[in-house]
Design an enzyme around this catalytic site. Structure first.
Site, short mmCIF file in Angstrom:
data_model
loop_
_atom_site.label_atom_id
_atom_site.label_comp_id
_atom_site.label_asym_id
_atom_site.label_seq_id
_atom_site.Cartn_x
_atom_site.Cartn_y
_atom_site.Cartn_z
N SER A 83 -66.82 13.16 -21.81
CA SER A 83 -67.23 13.00 -20.41
C SER A 83 -66.08 12.57 -19.51
CB SER A 83 -68.40 12.00 -20.29
OG SER A 83 -69.50 12.43 -21.06
N ARG A 84 -64.86 12.87 -19.95
CA ARG A 84 -63.65 12.55 -19.18
C ARG A 84 -63.44 11.05 -18.99
NH1 ARG A 84 -64.09 17.23 -20.29
NH2 ARG A 84 -63.35 19.02 -19.07
N LEU A 85 -64.07 10.22 -19.83
CA LEU A 85 -63.91 8.77 -19.74
C LEU A 85 -62.78 8.36 -20.68
CD1 LEU A 85 -67.66 7.68 -19.57
CD2 LEU A 85 -66.02 8.01 -17.70
#
Length: 231
Positions: free
Chosen positions: A203-205
């Site tokens: 989730s691009r975290l």
């Protein structure tokens, strides 16, 4: 990666694989020195990433117009990251005008990036000579033959190479020769003020850890502030 081209003048990337690296990094888990952390990562990706020393270097003119290209990292010492080039090339001219640069590595196979921003300096002639002597014969001759970044005619480099071979007495039967270091060729060192380590997450975290040089700390023994950045 899925790519569609809905019209002749467009290209859109609609999806991307999710990053999911099992490891995590934090300000307390990384090395106190970004140089040691970089060495650790390079060691870990050996045999996984085909050419981990390949790095993007971005330079800029005196007025701030940027340019980027890929080069090979050749040394990491107590001051910084070293690569070699022609001192009359575009990147060298820009480094002389504006002595700052940015580096970036992206290791797709392990979903890791490293980013560096810093000041630049020429390494000593003795350091450049030591590395130059370690290069293959063809690379040493090529350094003499190429006026890097200059506009040339078709076949001009081949002609210059023949002239260089004749100058130094090299022919097809020789595998080595005493080729001196050109005065216009050598190493640049990027002395970092900022180094960031990035690890891809779902989730691009992503994990992002940044080292900032403590102002006024020694170039040979810098102190670092380590902090986490928002993805």
């Amino acid at each position: 990666m899925d790519v569609i081209i809905p019209a002749p003048d467009q290209l859109k990337v609609l999806s991307h694989n999710q990053y999911n690296t099992p490891e995590h990094i934090s300000p307390t888990s990384v090395s106190p020195s970004p140089f040691e952390q970089f060495r650790t990562w390079v060691t870990e990706v050996q045999g996984i990433v085909p050419e981990p020393e390949a790095m993007s270097i971005s330079t800029a003119t005196r007025t701030g117009i940027p340019s980027s290209r890929f080069v090979l990292l050749k040394q990491l010492d107590k001051r910084g990251f070293v690569f070699f080039t022609n001192y009359t090339s575009r990147k060298s001219k820009e480094l002389l005008e504006n002595p700052h640069a940015a580096l970036a590595w992206y290791w797709k196979e392990v979903s890791r990036q490293v980013r560096v921003v810093g000041r630049v300096e020429k390494i000593t002639k003795e350091e450049s000579e030591e590395y130059f002597k370690s290069r293959p014969l063809g690379s040493r001759l090529g350094a003499w033959a190429s006026e890097q970044s200059k506009v040339i005619a078709e076949g001009e480099v081949a002609g210059r190479l023949k002239d260089v071979e004749a100058r130094f007495g090299v022919d097809g039967t020789r595998v080595d020769a005493d080729i001196p270091l050109p005065e216009f060729w050598g190493g640049w060192r990027i002395v970092p003020d900022e180094v960031e380590f990035w690890m891809g997450k779902p989730s691009r975290l992503h994990d992002r850890i940044r080292y900032l040089r403590v102002p006024e700390s020694s170039g040979d023994a810098p102190e670092w502030k380590i902090e986490r950045l928002s993805p």
